[in-house]
Scaffold this motif. Structure first.
Motif, PDB file in Angstrom:
ATOM      1  N   UNK A  23       5.392  33.043   8.050  1.00 47.84           N
ATOM      2  CA  UNK A  23       4.369  33.156   9.098  1.00 47.84           C
ATOM      3  C   UNK A  23       3.539  34.504   8.334  1.00 47.84           C
ATOM      4  N   UNK A  24       3.713  35.065   7.471  1.00 49.01           N
ATOM      5  CA  UNK A  24       3.024  36.333   6.910  1.00 49.01           C
ATOM      6  C   UNK A  24       2.111  35.605   5.809  1.00 49.01           C
ATOM      7  N   UNK A  25       2.313  34.296   5.262  1.00 49.07           N
ATOM      8  CA  UNK A  25       1.664  33.529   4.421  1.00 49.07           C
ATOM      9  C   UNK A  25       0.283  32.873   4.916  1.00 49.07           C
ATOM     10  N   UNK A  26      -0.790  32.978   4.269  1.00 43.85           N
ATOM     11  CA  UNK A  26      -1.894  32.529   4.819  1.00 43.85           C
ATOM     12  C   UNK A  26      -1.871  30.892   4.966  1.00 43.85           C
ATOM     13  N   UNK A  27      -1.472  30.422   3.738  1.00 40.78           N
ATOM     14  CA  UNK A  27      -1.552  28.833   3.703  1.00 40.78           C
ATOM     15  C   UNK A  27      -0.581  28.463   2.816  1.00 40.78           C
TER      16      UNK A  27
ATOM     17  N   UNK B 229      -1.911  28.712   8.083  1.00 43.39           N
ATOM     18  CA  UNK B 229      -1.307  29.309   9.211  1.00 43.39           C
ATOM     19  C   UNK B 229      -2.305  29.061  10.682  1.00 43.39           C
ATOM     20  N   UNK B 230      -1.647  28.794  11.609  1.00 43.31           N
ATOM     21  CA  UNK B 230      -2.212  28.448  12.907  1.00 43.31           C
ATOM     22  C   UNK B 230      -3.548  27.330  12.674  1.00 43.31           C
TER      23      UNK B 230
ATOM     24  N   UNK C  36       2.069  10.404   4.499  1.00 49.41           N
ATOM     25  CA  UNK C  36       2.803  11.833   3.913  1.00 49.41           C
ATOM     26  C   UNK C  36       2.557  12.708   5.319  1.00 49.41           C
ATOM     27  N   UNK C  37       3.638  13.395   5.482  1.00 51.51           N
ATOM     28  CA  UNK C  37       3.372  14.500   6.504  1.00 51.51           C
ATOM     29  C   UNK C  37       4.120  15.761   6.202  1.00 51.51           C
ATOM     30  N   UNK C  38       3.228  16.898   6.166  1.00 55.65           N
ATOM     31  CA  UNK C  38       3.667  18.094   6.008  1.00 55.65           C
ATOM     32  C   UNK C  38       3.843  18.836   7.274  1.00 55.65           C
ATOM     33  N   UNK C  39       4.995  19.730   7.095  1.00 59.87           N
ATOM     34  CA  UNK C  39       5.523  20.422   8.191  1.00 59.87           C
ATOM     35  C   UNK C  39       6.263  21.697   7.930  1.00 59.87           C
ATOM     36  N   UNK C  40       6.505  22.664   8.575  1.00 58.33           N
ATOM     37  CA  UNK C  40       7.296  23.897   8.299  1.00 58.33           C
ATOM     38  C   UNK C  40       8.216  24.239   9.633  1.00 58.33           C
TER      39      UNK C  40
END
Length: 115
Positions: free
Chosen positions: A29-33, A53-54, A67-71
């Motif tokens: 959550x502290x990482x910009x991207x 982020x966001x 492809x799908x990116x998720x976190x």
């Protein structure tokens, strides 16, 4: 600083799926991207998927719809779900983080798509 550790690469056949994981050493959550890049032999490193982020995810045209990116913020992990893999997806895949105006890279994980 951010350390990134990828896992999940391997050898698969065309049409199969694979999921890559990237664990960050700090709260994502502290990482910009964060994102995924790949580099095939003899080619330049290219962006595969990006998640700010966001923000909404962005994908290279060549992987859109596959492809799908998720976190997972609780696990400080970013994933790349890859489906309908093609031989041209063969490359070393690198996790990337943009933190405090610096760029950080993982060590890479090999993905090979071959019959």
């Amino acid at each position: 600083q951010v350390q990134l550790v990828e896992s999940g690469g391997g050898l698969v056949q065309p049409g199969e799926s694979l999921r890559l994981s990237c664990v960050a050493s700090r709260n994502i959550l502290s990482i910009t991207a964060m994102g995924w890049f790949r580099q095939a032999p003899g080619k330049e490193r290219e962006l595969v998927a990006h998640l700010a982020r966001g923000g909404d995810p962005n994908y290279a045209d060549s992987v859109k719809g596959r492809f799908t990116i998720s976190r997972d913020n609780f696990k400080n992990t970013v994933y790349l779900q890859m489906s309908s893999l093609k031989p041209e997806d063969t490359a070393v895949y690198y996790c990337h983080a943009n933190y405090n105006y610096n760029h950080y890279w993982g060590q890479g994980t090999q993905v090979t798509v071959s019959s």
